[in-house]
Design a protein around this motif. Structure first.
Motif, PDB file in Angstrom:
ATOM      1  N   MET A  55      43.635  -2.904  -3.482  1.00 46.68           N
ATOM      2  CA  MET A  55      43.686  -3.748  -4.682  1.00 46.68           C
ATOM      3  C   MET A  55      42.382  -4.518  -4.858  1.00 46.68           C
ATOM      4  SD  MET A  55      46.603  -3.767  -6.404  1.00 46.68           S
ATOM      5  CE  MET A  55      48.180  -2.931  -6.214  1.00 46.68           C
ATOM      6  N   TYR A  56      41.915  -4.607  -6.124  1.00 49.57           N
ATOM      7  CA  TYR A  56      40.738  -5.409  -6.469  1.00 49.57           C
ATOM      8  C   TYR A  56      41.122  -6.330  -7.620  1.00 49.57           C
ATOM      9  CZ  TYR A  56      38.653  -1.556  -3.889  1.00 49.57           C
ATOM     10  OH  TYR A  56      38.357  -0.619  -2.939  1.00 49.57           O
ATOM     11  N   SER A  57      40.898  -7.631  -7.418  1.00 48.11           N
ATOM     12  CA  SER A  57      41.298  -8.624  -8.423  1.00 48.11           C
ATOM     13  C   SER A  57      40.355  -9.825  -8.344  1.00 48.11           C
ATOM     14  CB  SER A  57      42.749  -9.069  -8.168  1.00 48.11           C
ATOM     15  OG  SER A  57      42.822  -9.781  -6.945  1.00 48.11           O
ATOM     16  N   ASP A  58      40.752 -10.924  -8.986  1.00 50.16           N
ATOM     17  CA  ASP A  58      39.898 -12.116  -8.986  1.00 50.16           C
ATOM     18  C   ASP A  58      39.778 -12.731  -7.596  1.00 50.16           C
ATOM     19  OD1 ASP A  58      39.321 -12.112 -11.776  1.00 50.16           O
ATOM     20  OD2 ASP A  58      41.377 -12.759 -12.130  1.00 50.16           O
ATOM     21  N   ILE A  59      40.829 -12.629  -6.787  1.00 48.97           N
ATOM     22  CA  ILE A  59      40.754 -13.219  -5.448  1.00 48.97           C
ATOM     23  C   ILE A  59      40.498 -12.166  -4.377  1.00 48.97           C
ATOM     24  CG2 ILE A  59      42.379 -15.011  -6.172  1.00 48.97           C
ATOM     25  CD1 ILE A  59      44.389 -13.749  -4.186  1.00 48.97           C
ATOM     26  N   LYS A  60      40.492 -10.886  -4.774  1.00 47.67           N
ATOM     27  CA  LYS A  60      40.224  -9.826  -3.806  1.00 47.67           C
ATOM     28  C   LYS A  60      39.215  -8.871  -4.416  1.00 47.67           C
ATOM     29  CE  LYS A  60      40.284  -7.220  -0.295  1.00 47.67           C
ATOM     30  NZ  LYS A  60      39.504  -7.667   0.864  1.00 47.67           N
ATOM     31  N   ASP A  61      37.931  -9.079  -4.102  1.00 51.60           N
ATOM     32  CA  ASP A  61      36.880  -8.242  -4.654  1.00 51.60           C
ATOM     33  C   ASP A  61      36.710  -6.990  -3.793  1.00 51.60           C
ATOM     34  OD1 ASP A  61      34.947  -7.399  -6.336  1.00 51.60           O
ATOM     35  OD2 ASP A  61      33.594  -9.102  -6.051  1.00 51.60           O
ATOM     36  N   PHE A  62      35.777  -6.140  -4.208  1.00 48.62           N
ATOM     37  CA  PHE A  62      35.556  -4.868  -3.522  1.00 48.62           C
ATOM     38  C   PHE A  62      35.018  -5.090  -2.117  1.00 48.62           C
ATOM     39  CE2 PHE A  62      32.671  -1.452  -2.306  1.00 48.62           C
ATOM     40  CZ  PHE A  62      33.508  -0.352  -2.385  1.00 48.62           C
ATOM     41  N   ASP A  63      35.605  -4.375  -1.138  1.00 47.58           N
ATOM     42  CA  ASP A  63      35.121  -4.337   0.235  1.00 47.58           C
ATOM     43  C   ASP A  63      34.980  -2.885   0.652  1.00 47.58           C
ATOM     44  OD1 ASP A  63      35.020  -7.063   0.667  1.00 47.58           O
ATOM     45  OD2 ASP A  63      37.097  -7.182   1.337  1.00 47.58           O
TER      46      ASP A  63
END
Length: 434
Positions: A55-63
């Protein structure tokens, strides 16, 4: 998304440029492998698999390595092949939504958690079917690009990582006691489900398919699934909508009679163009038509050379009426005349009209010629085979060479001059086995 679109456009453009250069189709294809509109092929498949969700969102960016944020989800889809190069599928993914921040805006660790039901209708473009010689790679591999549209029905809550409590809006200075939830009761109980949120989904990605046997394929697929929503994590900041990457391994069962190929594992003729109207006739028939046109054009300016009369007993020797003769100079030298090319092209037409039938090339030299007679007669045959394969796209697997040298050469009547006899002995007999 722009990068993926650019890759697809570059591939298609390269395919079109490549198809402008005529090459010889040397693939060994049986009739059941060759695609045509008149034939019946299996076209349905059901796919069941399991994959990782990032998941990629406002609190979880790309890793690059998402770590603890990885979740797994099952998927199932039904596929309908409309042509060897294009299919549509209806796909369903059900899984857990999860993403965790690290010191979000300098404050507490937060994570969002929920559930999703992703339903999309997708177009599948088989990349290897858009090449100059369309078909599976080594009869085992298909590679494809997928793009589609659909919906996602989801629920989500935002939690503090320290104590798992649900975050309220006043944590972000909104002066409201409302819980930051979607699809749950926002005021009284954030764990009581309500109607799920509906969002638009646009999947885009690539896949690799391996043919196990006539019933099963193995599929590895990775798609980025873009959302029109920005509230999966219940935080409405940032300029990019939420999205997730799904990479899964799937087993595909091909529905239909097992004595027929699935359409996605068939081959088509030379020079297919993505933007050209679909052919309504067998590509082999089109190749035959082109050869017949070439023969007709060759006949117009023909000036027949002084021919060597070969005795009618050739019919008895080869037990067929379909014998054509090409005559050589000493040392296996030849400059193919228009008449020679017509004879060779007529044989190739017969091959294409009768797939699976053989053409035999019998090479002879005169007994008085210097050099290795067997080698010279073999070279003569190879020169004719080279014209058939590289200029007229004949299948080399159905052309056999018999280098006879000076043994068993055709004997002429006693009235025939010695020079004419020598010329008639330096030849290749083209025999079509019908």
């Amino acid at each position: 998304m722009r990068a993926l679109a650019a890759i697809v456009l570059l591939f298609v453009a390269g395919t079109q440029l490549e198809s402008q250069v005529r090459q010889t189709d040397t693939r060994e294809l049986t009739e059941e492998m060759r695609f045509s509109r008149e034939k019946q092929f299996n076209s349905w498949a059901i796919n069941v698999g399991y994959g990782a969700v990032f998941m990629y969102s406002d609190i979880k960016d790309f890793d690059v390595i998402p770590g603890s944020s990885i979740r797994f989800a099952p998927t199932v889809w039904i596929s309908k092949q409309l042509s060897p190069s294009f299919a549509i599928d209806l796909q369903y993914i059900n899984g857990e939504m999860y993403g965790r921040s690290e010191a979000y805006q300098g404050a507490d660790d937060l994570y969002f958690k929920g559930e999703m039901n992703d339903i999309t209708l997708n177009g599948v473009f088989y990349i290897n079917q858009l090449r100059e010689f369309p078909g599976p790679i080594k009869d085992r591999w298909n590679f494809y690009f997928k793009i589609g549209a659909g919906v996602n029905l989801f629920r989500s809550r935002l939690h503090f990582a320290s104590n798992d409590e649900v975050v309220r809006e006043n944590y972000f200075n909104m002066h409201s006691p409302r819980y930051l939830v979607v699809g749950y009761e926002p005021y009284d109980d954030p764990y009581t489900k309500t109607d799920p949120e509906l969002g638009i989904m646009v999947p885009m990605g690539f896949g690799a398919m391996y043919r196990i046997n006539s019933s099963f394929d193995m599929v590895l697929e990775s798609t980025m699934r873009f959302s029109a929503n920005d509230n999966w994590d219940n935080v409405l900041t940032g300029s990019t909508n939420d999205r997730y990457l799904f990479t899964g391994l799937t087993l595909s069962y091909k529905i239909g009679k097992k004595d027929k190929r699935h359409m996605r594992w068939t081959y088509r003729g030379y020079g297919f163009s993505l933007f050209r109207k679909a052919q309504s006739i067998d590509p082999v028939a089109e190749e035959i038509r082109k050869l017949e046109d070439e023969i007709a054009n060759l006949r117009k300016p023909v000036t027949i050379k002084d021919s060597v009369i070969v005795d009618e007993s050739l019919t008895r020797i080869y037990e067929t009426l379909k014998v054509r003769n090409i005559f050589f100079k000493p040392g296996a030298e030849i400059e193919f005349s228009t008449e020679d090319l017509i004879l060779i092209a007529e044989t190739v037409v017969e091959m294409k009209q009768n797939p699976g039938k053989y053409v035999d090339l019998y090479g002879y030299v005169d007994e008085g010629d210097p050099g290795d007679h067997s080698e010279l007669s073999r070279i003569q045959c190879e020169k004719i085979r080279d014209v058939m394969v590289n200029q007229m796209a004949a299948n080399p697997n159905f052309i056999r060479i018999f280098a006879r040298g000076s043994e068993g050469i055709f004997k002429h009547a006693s009235s025939t001059s010695s020079e004419v006899a020598k010329r008639s002995n330096r030849r290749v007999d083209i025999v079509f086995r019908n």
